[in-house]
Design an enzyme around this catalytic site. Structure first.
Site, PDB file in Angstrom:
ATOM      1  CG  HIS A   1     -11.862 -42.625  25.938  1.00  6.01           C
ATOM      2  ND1 HIS A   1     -12.736 -43.182  25.044  1.00  6.01           N
ATOM      3  CD2 HIS A   1     -11.925 -41.282  25.733  1.00  6.01           C
ATOM      4  CE1 HIS A   1     -13.325 -42.231  24.329  1.00  6.01           C
ATOM      5  NE2 HIS A   1     -12.836 -41.068  24.717  1.00  6.01           N
TER       6      HIS A   1
ATOM      7  CB  SER B   1     -15.521 -42.379  20.130  1.00  8.44           C
ATOM      8  OG  SER B   1     -14.983 -42.515  21.414  1.00  8.44           O
TER       9      SER B   1
ATOM     10  NE  ARG C   1      -8.381 -36.869  20.789  1.00  8.04           N
ATOM     11  CZ  ARG C   1      -9.677 -37.031  20.597  1.00  8.04           C
ATOM     12  NH1 ARG C   1     -10.121 -38.122  20.022  1.00  8.04           N
ATOM     13  NH2 ARG C   1     -10.543 -36.105  20.948  1.00  8.04           N
TER      14      ARG C   1
ATOM     15  CE  LYS D   1     -21.721 -34.854  20.432  1.00  9.78           C
ATOM     16  NZ  LYS D   1     -20.437 -35.228  21.052  1.00  9.78           N
TER      17      LYS D   1
END
Ligand code: ADP
Length: 162
Positions: A17, A132, A94, A41
């Site tokens: 990040h 993460s 990514r 979440k």
């Protein structure tokens, strides 16, 4: 004045990040890191903890050319982008796995708010495997996460485990 939104969960903020934030700073005048408040979440860090970690991790990124600020949002990203008068949303790409989801989101967001452009930055070669989720998994299984997250996050993760 070119303002961009960089949205995400940042649970927690990683070196991946931070690389995107530093590079976005070369393109925009202000980056608003937008933490998505998602009640569905179950995060490792609370919203307030994530804000504090982001602020501390990006403290050095601030310079006279680009301001970095942390905010939270709920609901549609494009509503938040409009409210903030942002011209762009920044996302990091990514692997190929990111692509399909990101393409769909970018196209939907363009339909909802054609004036807000989504800008993709390719992950750095040294950061493209960092997520993460994986950092948390490795940490919970006792692996070394130094260099994957900023030191302030590493300390906070150790403190959580105690
Ligand atoms: P989300 O829950 O939306 O995936 P994240 O906090 O995981 O939010 O990530 C926010 C943004 O940062 C996404 O665009 C994601 O692709 C990007 N990102 C995450 N990790 C990396 C990395 N290692 N390199 C480049 N971009 C990354």
């Amino acid at each position: 004045m070119r303002r961009a939104i960089y949205p995400g969960s940042f649970d927690p903020v990683t070196e991946g990040h931070l690389d995107i934030i530093r590079r976005s700073c070369r393109i925009f005048d202000e980056i608003v890191i937008a933490l998505l408040v998602n009640p569905n979440k179950k995060p490792m860090f609370t919203i307030d903890e994530r804000i504090a970690l982001l602020q501390s991790a990006t403290a050095q990124t601030d310079n006279s050319k680009c301001q970095v600020r942390v905010a939270t949002f709920q609901g549609l990203l494009v509503h938040f982008a409009r409210e903030q008068r942002a011209c762009a949303v920044v996302r990091g790409l990514r692997a190929v796995a990111d692509y399909e989801y990101e393409l769909q989101m970018a196209q939907m967001n363009r339909r909802l708010a054609p004036e807000v452009e989504t800008v993709f930055l390719m992950a750095g070669a040294g950061e493209s495997y960092i997520s993460s989720r994986l950092v948390k998994e490795v940490f919970q299984l006792g692996g070394d996460i130094s260099g994957l997250v900023p030191p302030v996050v590493e300390r906070a993760m150790h403190a959580k485990k105690l």
